[in-house]
Design a protein around this motif. Structure first.
Motif, mmCIF file in Angstrom:
data_model
loop_
_atom_site.group_PDB
_atom_site.id
_atom_site.type_symbol
_atom_site.label_atom_id
_atom_site.label_comp_id
_atom_site.label_asym_id
_atom_site.label_seq_id
_atom_site.Cartn_x
_atom_site.Cartn_y
_atom_site.Cartn_z
ATOM 1 N N LEU A 137 -86.203 -95.483 -56.155
ATOM 2 C CA LEU A 137 -85.346 -94.602 -56.820
ATOM 3 C C LEU A 137 -84.214 -94.417 -56.171
ATOM 4 O O LEU A 137 -83.129 -94.023 -56.981
ATOM 5 N N VAL A 138 -84.279 -94.224 -54.795
ATOM 6 C CA VAL A 138 -82.984 -94.199 -54.181
ATOM 7 C C VAL A 138 -82.112 -94.951 -54.306
ATOM 8 O O VAL A 138 -80.799 -94.927 -54.324
ATOM 9 N N SER A 139 -82.394 -96.391 -54.576
ATOM 10 C CA SER A 139 -81.388 -97.375 -54.797
ATOM 11 C C SER A 139 -80.805 -97.441 -56.235
ATOM 12 O O SER A 139 -79.652 -97.294 -56.396
ATOM 13 N N GLN A 140 -81.613 -96.771 -56.920
ATOM 14 C CA GLN A 140 -81.099 -96.483 -58.357
ATOM 15 C C GLN A 140 -80.161 -95.376 -58.421
ATOM 16 O O GLN A 140 -79.117 -95.435 -59.158
ATOM 17 N N LEU A 141 -80.467 -94.363 -57.795
ATOM 18 C CA LEU A 141 -79.748 -93.099 -57.660
ATOM 19 C C LEU A 141 -78.075 -93.615 -56.692
ATOM 20 O O LEU A 141 -76.904 -93.172 -57.323
#
Ligand code: NIG
Ligand code: FE
Length: 418
Positions: A137-141
């Motif tokens: 998720l952090v990488s998508q954000l």
């Protein structure tokens, strides 16, 4: 750091940032039109927009050299950060082969009925650890932020059991804590019927077990449901959303995405904040949305990815509805880019670049019940700002397939720079 007492409105006020000499700065006005300031500057004090106007007067009152940060935006356009009001950005696994299958003519429903689609992502999410989910998720954000998104709504719905739905929502909360992008959580236990389960029986579980458990943790603002032919009927969706409401979660509806079954009327009946997708919405649905102040959230990336007809954005706009546009980022609609959604809005849905910008900012904030002027860049609102590597906001949709965003500020802090 320079702090000049009392000069910026209070004893401890700090001039967070001055973005100056911009070719244009674009705000969204109360009536949903754009305010365009040429050769302009914006001053951010204590994280909030203090003043926008011609560079000369703004920088005399708020000298860039006094600011913690000054951004020379010569030749560039400055817009409000995007608010992506509909995503399923937390998932695990890879479904790129389904993209190929769809290109060969397989339908979304066929893939789902064979245990692929959402059900496949559910298996991958159940197997993933919390740390894996968080790092995904952090990488998508990061990607979303680089494309100018400063606030994003994220749904659960790849757990389909109490434990995994709670796990997803907790990961969403942790990502919100650790990432510059603001995250708004939505519970979507009713996203699909789990394998080998009866729909009514599963709805009982969502209503009696999942919703109370989510509410107890206080980790979801909205409750959404996939009200769709072959998924949850209007009656089942009503049960889920009413229960969510009783437990303090505001309803949202995935409505008329693959067929018309009445999800939009349900959204109106329940006073939902938004009805989303609306590819098969009728004239009566347009009326219902306008009369009940449900925000229509259109997701042109989904229609594009499915090779489906696009929603009739003009029907909603011409009826006076505050149309919002979002990415619907998920493994079936693999785009994190609000700019690409804006391109599709203009070319495929007949929206103007100005309408597309408002749809991804102010109206998107309305689709998330944000009542603080988010997405407008008006004085007093959070300094959430995207600086484009281009001279006008029109480049967002015009430069299709390319990210026009260069620098992103959140609360006046630079959180992304190319
Ligand atoms: O909004 N329609 C349901 N949910 C998503 C798709 C999710 C998926 O395929 O993983 C949507 O299109
Ligand atoms: Fe969706």
């Amino acid at each position: 750091m320079s702090t000049r007492d009392s000069e910026y409105g209070g004893n401890d006020s700090e001039l967070t940032a001055v973005v100056h000499d911009a070719a244009e700065i674009v705000t969204v006005e109360e009536d949903g039109s754009l305010g365009i300031y040429e050769d302009a500057a914006v001053a951010v004090v204590d994280g909030k927009v203090a003043r926008i106007g011609a560079t000369g007067p703004v920088t005399r009152e708020y000298p860039p050299e006094d600011a913690r940060l000054s951004v020379d935006a010569s030749g560039k356009a400055v817009i409000p950060g995007f608010i992506d009001s509909h995503t399923h950005a937390l998932f695990a696994g890879d479904r790129s082969d389904e993209f190929e299958a769809k290109l060969r003519g397989k339908t979304y429903q066929e893939i789902l009925s064979e245990g692929g689609g959402i059900l496949r992502t559910v298996r991958a999410v159940r197997e993933a650890s919390d740390e894996e989910l968080l790092s995904n998720l952090v990488s998508q954000l990061d990607t979303m932020l680089a494309h100018g998104t400063t606030t994003v709504e994220i749904k659960s719905g790849y757990g389909l059991d109490t434990e995994t739905e709670l796990r997803m929502l907790k990961v969403i909360a942790r990502a919100d804590d650790r990432h510059a992008v603001d995250v708004i959580p939505t519970f979507m236990g009713a996203h699909a019927i789990p394998e080998n389960r009866d729909a009514d029986d599963y709805v009982d579980e969502v209503v009696e077990e999942q919703i109370p458990a989510v509410a107890e943790q206080g980790i979801a603002q909205f409750c959404d449901v996939f009200c769709e032919e072959g998924v949850f009927s209007v009656e089942q969706s009503r049960r889920v959303l009413r229960a969510g409401k009783e437990y303090g979660m505001t309803p949202k509806v995935h409505a008329e995405e693959l067929a018309h079954i009445g999800g939009t009327q349900l959204a109106a009946e329940l006073g939902a904040t938004s009805a989303d997708h609306l590819l098969y919405a009728t004239e009566e649905d347009v009326e219902a949305v306008v009369e009940s102040s449900v925000v229509p959230v259109l997701l042109p990336g989904t229609a594009f990815g499915l090779g489906a007809e696009f929603a009739d954005a003009r029907a909603f706009l011409d009826a006076g509805a505050p149309v919002a546009v979002a990415t619907d980022f998920n493994p079936n609609c693999y785009s994190q880019s609000m700019g690409f959604a804006a391109s599709l809005s203009c070319v495929e849905m007949g929206m103007t670049p100005a309408e597309a910008l408002v749809a991804g900012t102010k109206h998107a904030g309305m689709a998330l019940d944000m009542e603080d002027g988010s997405g407008t860049l008006q004085p007093g609102t959070s300094g959430d700002i995207a600086v484009l590597d281009a001279p006008s906001y029109v480049h967002v949709p015009y430069n299709f397939g390319v990210n026009a965003v260069e620098t992103v500020l959140k609360g006046g802090e630079v959180v992304h720079r190319v």
